[in-house]
Motif scaffolding. Structure first.
Motif, PDB file in Angstrom:
ATOM      1  N   SER A 137      -4.886  -6.918   4.272  1.00 36.03           N
ATOM      2  CA  SER A 137      -5.312  -7.569   2.781  1.00 36.03           C
ATOM      3  C   SER A 137      -4.507  -6.913   1.188  1.00 36.03           C
ATOM      4  CB  SER A 137      -6.182  -7.397   2.431  1.00 36.03           C
ATOM      5  OG  SER A 137      -7.288  -8.077   1.221  1.00 36.03           O
ATOM      6  N   PHE A 138      -3.891  -5.848   2.138  1.00 33.65           N
ATOM      7  CA  PHE A 138      -3.333  -4.567   0.881  1.00 33.65           C
ATOM      8  C   PHE A 138      -1.632  -5.632   1.202  1.00 33.65           C
ATOM      9  CE2 PHE A 138      -0.642  -0.728  -0.314  1.00 33.65           C
ATOM     10  CZ  PHE A 138      -1.075  -1.057  -1.537  1.00 33.65           C
ATOM     11  N   ALA A 139      -1.394  -5.068   2.340  1.00 28.61           N
ATOM     12  CA  ALA A 139       0.092  -5.407   2.606  1.00 28.61           C
ATOM     13  C   ALA A 139       0.551  -6.774   1.892  1.00 28.61           C
ATOM     14  CB  ALA A 139      -0.001  -5.836   3.829  1.00 28.61           C
ATOM     15  N   LEU A 140      -0.336  -8.007   1.714  1.00 25.26           N
ATOM     16  CA  LEU A 140      -0.749  -9.808   1.631  1.00 25.26           C
ATOM     17  C   LEU A 140      -0.751  -9.219  -0.182  1.00 25.26           C
ATOM     18  CD1 LEU A 140      -2.356 -11.096   4.432  1.00 25.26           C
ATOM     19  CD2 LEU A 140      -0.238 -11.250   4.674  1.00 25.26           C
ATOM     20  N   SER A 141      -1.262  -8.018  -0.382  1.00 25.31           N
ATOM     21  CA  SER A 141      -1.288  -8.472  -1.671  1.00 25.31           C
ATOM     22  C   SER A 141      -0.039  -7.774  -2.192  1.00 25.31           C
ATOM     23  CB  SER A 141      -2.912  -7.566  -2.202  1.00 25.31           C
ATOM     24  OG  SER A 141      -3.595  -8.016  -1.700  1.00 25.31           O
ATOM     25  N   CYS A 142       0.917  -7.304  -1.652  1.00 21.46           N
ATOM     26  CA  CYS A 142       2.100  -5.835  -2.123  1.00 21.46           C
ATOM     27  C   CYS A 142       3.256  -7.420  -2.005  1.00 21.46           C
ATOM     28  CB  CYS A 142       2.647  -5.254  -1.463  1.00 21.46           C
ATOM     29  SG  CYS A 142       1.485  -4.081  -1.045  1.00 21.46           S
ATOM     30  N   LEU A 143       2.662  -8.316  -1.089  1.00 20.20           N
ATOM     31  CA  LEU A 143       3.777  -9.126  -1.451  1.00 20.20           C
ATOM     32  C   LEU A 143       3.649 -10.297  -2.476  1.00 20.20           C
ATOM     33  CD1 LEU A 143       6.225 -10.951   0.547  1.00 20.20           C
ATOM     34  CD2 LEU A 143       3.629 -12.463   1.342  1.00 20.20           C
ATOM     35  N   ALA A 144       2.040 -10.566  -2.767  1.00 18.56           N
ATOM     36  CA  ALA A 144       1.533 -11.244  -3.604  1.00 18.56           C
ATOM     37  C   ALA A 144       2.440 -10.802  -5.224  1.00 18.56           C
ATOM     38  CB  ALA A 144       0.658 -12.021  -3.769  1.00 18.56           C
ATOM     39  N   ALA A 145       2.361 -10.280  -5.456  1.00 18.20           N
ATOM     40  CA  ALA A 145       2.532  -9.032  -6.671  1.00 18.20           C
ATOM     41  C   ALA A 145       4.477  -8.623  -6.668  1.00 18.20           C
ATOM     42  CB  ALA A 145       1.910  -7.634  -6.621  1.00 18.20           C
ATOM     43  N   GLY A 146       5.145  -9.119  -5.914  1.00 16.75           N
ATOM     44  CA  GLY A 146       6.546  -8.745  -5.521  1.00 16.75           C
ATOM     45  C   GLY A 146       6.242  -7.807  -4.921  1.00 16.75           C
ATOM     46  N   ALA A 147       5.763  -6.744  -4.656  1.00 15.15           N
ATOM     47  CA  ALA A 147       6.151  -4.844  -4.782  1.00 15.15           C
ATOM     48  C   ALA A 147       6.700  -5.245  -3.467  1.00 15.15           C
ATOM     49  CB  ALA A 147       4.801  -4.187  -4.690  1.00 15.15           C
TER      50      ALA A 147
END
Length: 283
Positions: free
Chosen positions: A18-28
């Protein structure tokens, strides 16, 4: 030997996914970096959702986040607070100063940068989940420099080097294309690949099809190679262009999935990763 920083992607605890996907969504992180993370996770766990494998389809390199959600079949819940979400956005701005603020509800650069400063735990978590990716400190070519650029202060950054396959100067490579060429050559039996740049740097990749020796010279005035400090053993089968077959300590090479992430990092950021890298000392 398994990496002690192994990601947690199996069973009922999918928080790292989930954290990895959240980072993708944020552009991180980039889609290619997420793929590298998934490849590392696959080495450590066989319990990822089966459709994760579809993420490696070439046509999905630039898929939108909803596309990833559909392929995975679920979007695991996250315990990130609103402040932590802003800190993740701060990582995006720190890594990619040219990033423009997102849509409605997304924090602007100043708010995101402030949230990152106030959330060292998010920076630490990012370092654990993505050990090969370095987040610039404030004042480097990251958060501080981005803010300075907006106010007109500071010098223009040097342009990123242009890379090409040795001997093919007229065919510059994007990071994803460099990874593809390395994979194609490896599949065809060419186990040594050399890339050169207009900055005079050289990236040499020697593989035995399972692990890769990654050697970089001349970029940023430093030379070095990728490492796997927790690995133990010795592997052979590294075939050089001159026909010589070498063997290296596993700690001086990296497993193939992580190698692709390291290659992408070097070509994207014009620098080796901060972790898992050994600088050569002259003299």
């Amino acid at each position: 030997m398994a990496d002690e920083r192994a990601t947690t992607v199996a069973g009922n605890d999918a928080e790292d996914l989930s954290f990895a996907l959240s980072c993708l969504a944020a552009g991180a992180i980039t889609p290619e970096e997420l793929k590298g993370w998934i490849q590392l996770a696959l080495e450590q766990s066989r319990e990822l959702p089966a459709r994760v494998f579809e993420l490696f389809a070439p046509g999905l390199a630039n898929a939108l986040v909803p596309g990833w959600r559909g392929l995975i079949g679920t979007w695991p819940g996250t315990s990130l607070s609103a402040a932590e979400g802003r800190a993740v956005a701060g990582i995006a701005h720190a890594r990619f100063p040219e990033l423009q603020p997102g849509g409605a509800g997304a924090p602007d650069r100043a708010a995101a940068s402030a949230a990152l400063r106030e959330s060292p735990a998010i920076r630490d978590r990012f370092a654990r989940v993505f050990p090969s990716i370095r987040v610039p400190d404030e004042g480097e070519a990251g958060v501080g420099c981005a803010d300075a650029a907006e106010s007109g202060a500071g010098a223009e950054p040097d342009p990123a080097p242009i890379w090409w396959l040795a001997g093919a100067e007229d065919s510059p490579l994007a990071p994803a294309n460099a990874q593809r060429i390395f994979d194609d050559r490896r599949t065809a039996g060419d186990l040594t690949t050399m890339l050169e740049s207009d900055a005079g740097s050289t990236l040499v990749l020697v593989t035995n099809r399972a692990r890769v020796m990654i050697m970089l010279t001349g970029l940023g005035g430093e030379s070095g190679h990728a490492t796997d400090p927790l690995a133990d053993g010795l592997s052979g089968g590294f075939l050089l262009d001159n026909g010589q077959e070498d063997e290296y300590r596993d700690r001086d090479t990296v497993a193939l999935p992580r190698a692709l992430a390291v290659i992408d990092h070097i070509l994207t950021h014009s620098a080796p990763p901060a972790q898992g890298w050994s600088v050569e000392v002259e003299g």
